[in-house]
Write a protein that holds these residues in place. Structure first.
Motif, mmCIF file in Angstrom:
data_model
loop_
_atom_site.group_PDB
_atom_site.id
_atom_site.type_symbol
_atom_site.label_atom_id
_atom_site.label_comp_id
_atom_site.label_asym_id
_atom_site.label_seq_id
_atom_site.Cartn_x
_atom_site.Cartn_y
_atom_site.Cartn_z
ATOM 1 N N PRO A 1 0.789 -1.226 0.000
ATOM 2 C CA PRO A 1 0.000 0.000 0.000
ATOM 3 C C PRO A 1 0.832 1.292 0.000
ATOM 4 C CG PRO A 1 -0.985 -1.587 1.475
ATOM 5 C CD PRO A 1 0.352 -2.147 1.071
ATOM 6 N N VAL A 2 1.964 1.300 0.671
ATOM 7 C CA VAL A 2 2.799 2.509 0.693
ATOM 8 C C VAL A 2 3.371 2.770 -0.696
ATOM 9 C CG1 VAL A 2 4.870 3.572 1.677
ATOM 10 C CG2 VAL A 2 3.291 2.323 3.164
ATOM 11 N N PHE B 1 -0.969 4.434 8.173
ATOM 12 C CA PHE B 1 -0.899 3.020 7.810
ATOM 13 C C PHE B 1 0.471 2.455 8.170
ATOM 14 C CE2 PHE B 1 0.530 -0.172 4.752
ATOM 15 C CZ PHE B 1 -0.363 -1.188 5.044
ATOM 16 N N ALA B 2 1.531 3.176 7.816
ATOM 17 C CA ALA B 2 2.889 2.705 8.104
ATOM 18 C C ALA B 2 3.113 2.524 9.604
ATOM 19 C CB ALA B 2 3.906 3.681 7.518
ATOM 20 N N GLU B 3 2.435 3.329 10.416
ATOM 21 C CA GLU B 3 2.545 3.234 11.872
ATOM 22 C C GLU B 3 1.595 2.201 12.474
ATOM 23 O OE1 GLU B 3 1.753 7.255 13.041
ATOM 24 O OE2 GLU B 3 3.609 8.010 12.161
ATOM 25 N N VAL C 1 -4.021 2.592 10.986
ATOM 26 C CA VAL C 1 -5.181 2.352 10.124
ATOM 27 C C VAL C 1 -4.900 1.119 9.270
ATOM 28 C CG1 VAL C 1 -5.889 4.789 10.059
ATOM 29 C CG2 VAL C 1 -4.354 3.901 8.293
ATOM 30 N N SER C 2 -5.947 0.498 8.751
ATOM 31 C CA SER C 2 -5.811 -0.754 8.001
ATOM 32 C C SER C 2 -5.280 -0.581 6.586
ATOM 33 C CB SER C 2 -7.161 -1.465 7.926
ATOM 34 O OG SER C 2 -7.607 -1.788 9.221
ATOM 35 N N PHE C 3 -5.437 0.613 6.008
ATOM 36 C CA PHE C 3 -4.986 0.867 4.634
ATOM 37 C C PHE C 3 -4.949 2.371 4.388
ATOM 38 C CE2 PHE C 3 -9.519 -0.045 4.709
ATOM 39 C CZ PHE C 3 -10.055 1.124 4.188
ATOM 40 N N PRO C 4 -4.094 2.825 3.461
ATOM 41 C CA PRO C 4 -4.123 4.220 3.040
ATOM 42 C C PRO C 4 -5.069 4.384 1.847
ATOM 43 C CG PRO C 4 -2.222 3.165 2.099
ATOM 44 C CD PRO C 4 -2.941 2.115 2.931
ATOM 45 N N SER C 5 -5.236 5.613 1.425
ATOM 46 C CA SER C 5 -6.087 5.922 0.277
ATOM 47 C C SER C 5 -5.417 7.004 -0.552
ATOM 48 C CB SER C 5 -7.459 6.431 0.752
ATOM 49 O OG SER C 5 -8.078 5.500 1.610
ATOM 50 N N VAL C 6 -5.988 7.276 -1.713
ATOM 51 C CA VAL C 6 -5.612 8.435 -2.515
ATOM 52 C C VAL C 6 -6.896 9.119 -2.954
ATOM 53 C CG1 VAL C 6 -3.333 7.649 -3.284
ATOM 54 C CG2 VAL C 6 -5.359 7.010 -4.604
ATOM 55 N N ARG C 7 -6.845 10.444 -2.998
ATOM 56 C CA ARG C 7 -8.030 11.226 -3.331
ATOM 57 C C ARG C 7 -8.094 11.484 -4.823
ATOM 58 N NH1 ARG C 7 -11.915 13.168 -0.946
ATOM 59 N NH2 ARG C 7 -11.072 12.938 1.155
ATOM 60 N N VAL C 8 -9.224 11.083 -5.444
ATOM 61 C CA VAL C 8 -9.470 11.337 -6.853
ATOM 62 C C VAL C 8 -10.016 12.750 -7.032
ATOM 63 C CG1 VAL C 8 -10.827 10.630 -8.865
ATOM 64 C CG2 VAL C 8 -9.873 8.894 -7.325
#
Length: 143
Positions: free
Chosen positions: A18-19, A39-41, A44-51
């Motif tokens: 994910p990173v 997420f790296a810490e 949270v279960s996953f990161p996201s990206v904003r469209v």
């Protein structure tokens, strides 16, 4: 933005890292990363990206599949990407995206003209894959 119409809120993509995926979407596609540090810490279960202001792509690690129990068989969806996701962009952003992808050695398809979509026939479109094999179409319409 109004809350009284149907909209696409998010799409969850299965990714191996994910990173790294967030880095690809930030540098190659130009999308804003969300919650990558968290997420790296392990917060949270996953990161996201904003469209855009209303839509995000969640970058779920395939290891999360075993916790997918909202419906029978949900865990089996890991590794089964959708056919493709289409991003509609202004003409200048379309050109900038294609240039960034080519600069990074990301294979892109030829440019097509007149493909039908949600807003009618697109002026131009092309396809590319992210590092996990998810297929994206980029397009723009004449406004």
């Amino acid at each position: 933005m109004t809350n009284n119409t149907t909209r696409l809120d998010h799409v969850v993509l299965w990714v191996s890292d994910p990173v790294a995926a967030a880095g690809f979407y930030e540098t190659a596609v130009g999308l804003e990363p969300l919650q990558v540090a968290e997420f790296a810490e392990g917060k949270v279960s996953f990161p996201s990206v904003r469209v855009n202001e209303e839509t995000i792509l969640d970058l779920a690690p395939r290891t999360l599949a075993e916790r997918m129990r909202m419906l029978p068989g949900s865990a089996d969806s890991a590794g089964h990407p959708v056919n493709h996701i289409c991003l509609a962009l202004p003409a200048d952003a379309f050109d900038a995206l294609r240039a960034r992808l080519e600069e990074r050695g990301v294979p892109v398809s030829d440019i097509d003209h007149g493909s039908s979509g949600a807003r009618g026939d697109a002026t131009r479109s092309f396809y590319f894959r992210d590092p996990d094999g998810n297929v994206f179409e980029a397009r723009h319409y004449d406004d």
